[in-house]
Design a protein around this motif. Structure first.
Motif, PDB file in Angstrom:
ATOM      1  N   LEU B 227       0.820  -1.223   0.000  1.00  0.00           N
ATOM      2  CA  LEU B 227       0.000   0.000   0.000  1.00  0.00           C
ATOM      3  C   LEU B 227       0.851   1.269   0.000  1.00  0.00           C
ATOM      4  O   LEU B 227       0.406   2.319  -0.441  1.00  0.00           O
ATOM      5  N   VAL B 232      -4.838   6.215  -4.230  1.00  0.00           N
ATOM      6  CA  VAL B 232      -6.051   5.503  -4.639  1.00  0.00           C
ATOM      7  C   VAL B 232      -7.063   6.544  -5.120  1.00  0.00           C
ATOM      8  O   VAL B 232      -7.271   7.562  -4.454  1.00  0.00           O
ATOM      9  N   ILE B 245       0.561  11.912 -10.148  1.00  0.00           N
ATOM     10  CA  ILE B 245       1.725  11.099  -9.742  1.00  0.00           C
ATOM     11  C   ILE B 245       2.841  11.166 -10.783  1.00  0.00           C
ATOM     12  O   ILE B 245       4.013  11.018 -10.446  1.00  0.00           O
ATOM     13  N   SER B 255       8.376   7.858  -6.795  1.00  0.00           N
ATOM     14  CA  SER B 255       7.457   7.083  -7.636  1.00  0.00           C
ATOM     15  C   SER B 255       6.319   6.563  -6.789  1.00  0.00           C
ATOM     16  O   SER B 255       6.541   5.936  -5.756  1.00  0.00           O
ATOM     17  N   LYS B 257       2.373   4.553  -6.759  1.00  0.00           N
ATOM     18  CA  LYS B 257       1.519   3.618  -7.491  1.00  0.00           C
ATOM     19  C   LYS B 257       0.111   4.190  -7.561  1.00  0.00           C
ATOM     20  O   LYS B 257      -0.388   4.710  -6.569  1.00  0.00           O
ATOM     21  N   LEU B 258      -0.486   4.073  -8.730  1.00  0.00           N
ATOM     22  CA  LEU B 258      -1.870   4.517  -8.896  1.00  0.00           C
ATOM     23  C   LEU B 258      -2.787   3.322  -8.690  1.00  0.00           C
ATOM     24  O   LEU B 258      -2.528   2.241  -9.213  1.00  0.00           O
ATOM     25  N   GLU B 259      -3.831   3.501  -7.929  1.00  0.00           N
ATOM     26  CA  GLU B 259      -4.829   2.441  -7.760  1.00  0.00           C
ATOM     27  C   GLU B 259      -6.218   3.017  -7.952  1.00  0.00           C
ATOM     28  O   GLU B 259      -6.449   4.192  -7.704  1.00  0.00           O
ATOM     29  N   GLU B 260      -7.114   2.161  -8.392  1.00  0.00           N
ATOM     30  CA  GLU B 260      -8.506   2.541  -8.612  1.00  0.00           C
ATOM     31  C   GLU B 260      -9.345   1.875  -7.515  1.00  0.00           C
ATOM     32  O   GLU B 260      -9.070   0.735  -7.147  1.00  0.00           O
ATOM     33  N   SER B 261     -10.368   2.570  -7.016  1.00  0.00           N
ATOM     34  CA  SER B 261     -11.240   1.975  -5.998  1.00  0.00           C
ATOM     35  C   SER B 261     -11.752   0.622  -6.460  1.00  0.00           C
ATOM     36  O   SER B 261     -12.179   0.479  -7.597  1.00  0.00           O
ATOM     37  N   ASN B 262     -11.723  -0.339  -5.560  1.00  0.00           N
ATOM     38  CA  ASN B 262     -12.355  -1.634  -5.828  1.00  0.00           C
ATOM     39  C   ASN B 262     -13.849  -1.485  -5.540  1.00  0.00           C
ATOM     40  O   ASN B 262     -14.237  -1.243  -4.404  1.00  0.00           O
TER      41      ASN B 262
END
Ligand SMILES: [Zn+2]
Lengths: 183, 355
Positions: B227, B232, B245, B255, B257-262
């Motif tokens: 994480l 997110v 980012i 750097s 990390k890009l995350e999309e909502s689950n």
């Protein structure tokens, strides 16, 4: 500020042009995700910076796409549990979806780009399985450097005798696109 | 069990009677144009340890409204501290910023249950010694007032979690329940505030464990938190996050990390706030050595690899880069002065930015 940010990206990119493309890619381009990470969307953000003529859907299906309309197929690899969960599919279904698209692309004479845009964070078991499954169909690899620290992509590229372009930062993909698409 | 319940009820009554609630040390700068309470939007919070102060920073110039949240999880120190730096240094020159530095103040009011960091950590600022608060991840059981369920169930869906204590986790309870338990009411109040203030976009600042590999009790090498260094985004906000980012990596060398909502994992701010209010939602995670369960000793302020100034500097940079990306994709944005960049925080240290 908007212009400033864009200018930053433009200026930055000139500093990194340090290689010549070994093959040339053509537009229009079709882009999909393999693994449903946000990398594919990040690809389109960079593609806009070089005005690439592309169409994007992270869930394209072979039966719904007329591959003859395109010259290049970009597959942005990144297995994401969140993304797959959101799409309600498992990794096997996802690999089969992308494999069917890639075969269709090959039959229609498209060049196929396998792209890792998110670096080491997308080098897990599932992401690697996607890459090795698609590897026989690859025309070129675009890889963020820290995803290749163990030489995984170098080996695939050398075994198949296809070129590989690497970039240190996500925005560095812009130079790679500019070179390969003659932008 | 019965005895425990009686004690809890007595504690709640005693606390209410004394009116002794947790009050954080916040020293607003010139940019703060008003101070309110979350209970202004949902009266039942008033006079409880769930009510929390809200800082308004209004430029008076038309533009978007941004909500900055820290302290959803009380031990995630970079979030609460970045919110303080914002309140104490920034002047908004276009649009409006609302800052809620201690979103779950009940969690902040008790020490971290893992128990290794001090609850109040002394630091040296330009006004002399000052304490940063290192709280717990969840609502104080005394404030919740009811025992945790065996299994946590999200009120608006069938989504469940094995760990019943998650009922006291604010970031599982969105969009909240008006007549629910205190943590559900807190989430409900935040949603009411976002609707009433017409918040266009928002950032909920968090910390996770570090990405460091470690060796477990059986001698196996385990990977660290996946994480850490993540932004997110709600699916509708993903492109803005992607641009942000990229800027942070290109100009500040970090750097993320890009995350999309689950969509299947319910109750989280980045998914539910957008769905309930329309506000574009983001959640950031910086690496806190205090959240690595394997570390026997740690220093949450001066860790050599993950010092607090690095983590707060990154949170502050995420805010500015989100403003920039929001402008690029939405046409206008919030403009500010006095917001330290990542590089400035790393060079000058963090504590010159605390009053
Ligand atoms: Zn958190």
């Amino acid at each position: 500020m908007k212009k400033l940010l864009l200018t930053f990206f433009v200026v930055l990119c000139f500093a990194f042009v340090s290689f010549a493309a070994e093959i040339l890619l053509e537009e229009p381009v079709i882009v999909t995700s393999a693994g449903q990470s946000p990398g594919a969307l990040q690809f389109t953000v960079v593609a806009k910076m070089v005005s690439l003529d592309y169409k994007f859907d992270k869930l394209y299906k072979a039966e719904d796409v007329d591959m003859s309309q395109f010259k290049t197929f970009v597959i942005v690899v990144g297995a994401s549990g969140k993304g797959l969960g959101a799409a309600g599919i498992d990794i096997e279904v996802e690999i089969n979806r992308v494999l069917a698209l890639a075969r269709e692309a090959k039959d229609n004479g498209l060049k196929i780009v396998i792209c890792n845009l998110e670096g080491a964070s997308r080098r897990g078991e599932s992401s690697d399985k996607i890459v090795t499954t698609l590897a026989p169909l690859a025309s070129v690899y675009f890889v963020k450097s820290d995803a290749n620290e163990d030489g995984f992509f170098t080996n695939l590229s050398e075994e198949a005798g296809v070129p590989m372009a690497t970039f240190e930062m996500t925005v560095g993909l812009k130079d790679v696109l500019a070179q390969y698409f003659g932008k | 069990m019965k005895m425990k319940a009686i004690v809890v009820v007595l504690l709640v009554l005693a606390t209410a009677a004394l009116g002794s609630f947790f009050r954080p040390d916040v020293r607003p700068g010139y940019g703060v144009t008003g101070i309110g309470w979350l209970s202004d939007y949902f009266a039942p919070l008033k006079g409880t340890n769930m009510d929390t102060p809200i800082y308004f920073m209004d430029s008076g110039v038309e533009g978007p409204t941004f909500l900055l949240m820290g302290g959803t999880h009380g031990r995630e120190l970079s979030g609460t501290t970045a919110a303080l730096v914002f309140i104490e240094n920034v002047v908004v020159t276009k649009g409006r910023v609302i800052v809620m530095p201690f979103s779950n103040i009940s969690g902040v009011s008790i020490p971290d249950e893992t128990g290794k960091a001090l609850h109040f950590i002394q630091v040296e600022t330009k006004s002399g010694p000052r304490f940063l608060v290192y709280g717990d991840r969840r609502t104080d059981p005394a404030d919740q007032g009811i025992p945790d369920p065996m299994v946590f169930k999200h009120a608006q869906s069938g989504f469940t979690l094995e760990d019943g204590t998650e009922a006291r986790n604010l970031n599982r309870q969105y969009p909240g329940v008006a007549d629910g338990n205190p943590t559900q009411q807190l989430a409900y109040a935040i949603i009411e505030m976002i609707k009433a203030e017409k918040v266009d976009f928002n950032l909920d600042m968090h910390e996770s464990g570090t990405p460091d590999k470690y060796i477990d009790e059986r001698g196996n090498t385990r990977s660290g938190s996946s994480l850490a260094y993540t932004l997110v985004c709600h699916p509708d906000a993903l492109e803005i996050g992607a641009v942000a980012i990229m800027e942070i990596e290109a100009f500040y060398g970090v750097s993320m990390k890009l995350e999309e909502s689950n969509l299947g994992y319910r109750g989280l701010s980045h998914l539910e706030i957008r769905n309930a209010t329309g506000s574009l939602s983001f959640l950031s995670e910086t690496p806190n050595p205090g959240q690595d369960s394997w570390r026997k000793v740690y220093d949450v302020i001066n860790d050599p690899d993950y010092p607090l100034k690095h983590r707060v500097g990154l949170q502050l940079q995420i805010i500015q880069s989100l403003f920039n990306a929001y402008e690029m994709l939405m046409g206008e944005t919030v403009l500010v002065t006095g917001l330290p960049s990542y590089n400035e925080t790393m060079e000058n240290g963090l504590f010159i930015y605390l009053n």
